[in-house]
Design an enzyme around this catalytic site. Structure first.
Site, PDB file in Angstrom:
ATOM      1  N   ASP A   1      19.591   7.860 -50.219  1.00 37.34           N
ATOM      2  CA  ASP A   1      18.811   7.181 -49.180  1.00 37.34           C
ATOM      3  C   ASP A   1      19.357   5.767 -48.992  1.00 37.34           C
ATOM      4  OD1 ASP A   1      15.681   7.707 -47.962  1.00 37.34           O
ATOM      5  OD2 ASP A   1      16.484   5.657 -47.912  1.00 37.34           O
ATOM      6  N   ILE A   2      19.472   5.372 -47.734  1.00 33.97           N
ATOM      7  CA  ILE A   2      20.035   4.059 -47.395  1.00 33.97           C
ATOM      8  C   ILE A   2      19.114   2.925 -47.852  1.00 33.97           C
ATOM      9  CG2 ILE A   2      19.020   3.732 -45.083  1.00 33.97           C
ATOM     10  CD1 ILE A   2      21.871   3.184 -44.068  1.00 33.97           C
TER      11      ILE A   2
ATOM     12  N   ASN B   1       7.498  14.003 -46.423  1.00 38.89           N
ATOM     13  CA  ASN B   1       6.587  13.360 -45.477  1.00 38.89           C
ATOM     14  C   ASN B   1       6.477  14.267 -44.241  1.00 38.89           C
ATOM     15  OD1 ASN B   1       6.413  11.160 -47.214  1.00 38.89           O
ATOM     16  ND2 ASN B   1       8.180  10.152 -46.269  1.00 38.89           N
TER      17      ASN B   1
ATOM     18  N   GLY C   1       3.995   9.567 -42.533  1.00 35.46           N
ATOM     19  CA  GLY C   1       5.091   8.660 -42.901  1.00 35.46           C
ATOM     20  C   GLY C   1       6.474   9.180 -42.563  1.00 35.46           C
ATOM     21  N   GLN C   2       6.560  10.295 -41.815  1.00 40.82           N
ATOM     22  CA  GLN C   2       7.878  10.837 -41.464  1.00 40.82           C
ATOM     23  C   GLN C   2       8.495  10.007 -40.341  1.00 40.82           C
ATOM     24  OE1 GLN C   2       7.915  15.016 -40.415  1.00 40.82           O
ATOM     25  NE2 GLN C   2      10.151  15.083 -40.305  1.00 40.82           N
TER      26      GLN C   2
ATOM     27  N   HIS D   1      13.401  17.046 -44.576  1.00 38.18           N
ATOM     28  CA  HIS D   1      14.148  16.599 -45.754  1.00 38.18           C
ATOM     29  C   HIS D   1      13.185  16.407 -46.913  1.00 38.18           C
ATOM     30  CE1 HIS D   1      12.992  13.136 -43.309  1.00 38.18           C
ATOM     31  NE2 HIS D   1      12.818  12.473 -44.438  1.00 38.18           N
TER      32      HIS D   1
END
Ligand code: AMP
Length: 107
Positions: free
Chosen positions: A30-31, A85, A91-92, A98
């Site tokens: 994750d970034i 999420n 919260g998506q 994913h």
């Protein structure tokens, strides 16, 4: 889907280092990590959300969970959490299904 970031990552159109890849999914970091290890387990097939899952997706979903176990084992993670999420109110932010794989351990 041509305008989906995660489809572009899966296809290689957006260059991303994969921690793991199999027939079902790709896995990358994750970034904006929320834990010491924060991976995204992303199916190659575009499904927007768990809210869009149909009975025909059961095998794919099982495959995704199996991939979580495999990648965690490869990285030597003895414990981790999985989070999905669902929907804006859940919260998506990216509407390509994913699984977040989070661990308090580095990898
Ligand atoms: P969600 O809120 O469940 O849709 O999660 C989307 C996640 O994708 C967030 O944790 C973002 O930090 C992450 N993300 C967005 N763009 C990228 C990217 N290019 N590479 C890696 N992770 C990303």
């Amino acid at each position: 889907m041509s305008d989906c970031l995660f489809c572009k990552i899966c296809s290689g159109d957006v260059n991303t280092d994969f921690v793991y890849e199999d027939d079902v999914c790709v896995v990358f970091r994750d970034i904006n990590p929320k834990d010491k290890t924060h991976l995204l387990v992303v199916p190659k097939e575009h499904i927007a959300s768990i809210a869009d899952i149909e009975s025909g997706h059961c095998e794919l979903l099982g495959g995704l969970l199996h991939s979580c176990k495999v990648v965690a084992g490869k990285l030597g993670l003895s414990g981790y959490k999985l989070q999905i999420n669902v929907g804006k109110d859940g919260g998506q932010e990216i509407f390509h299904l994913h699984i977040h794989l989070l661990s308090k351990f580095d990898s």
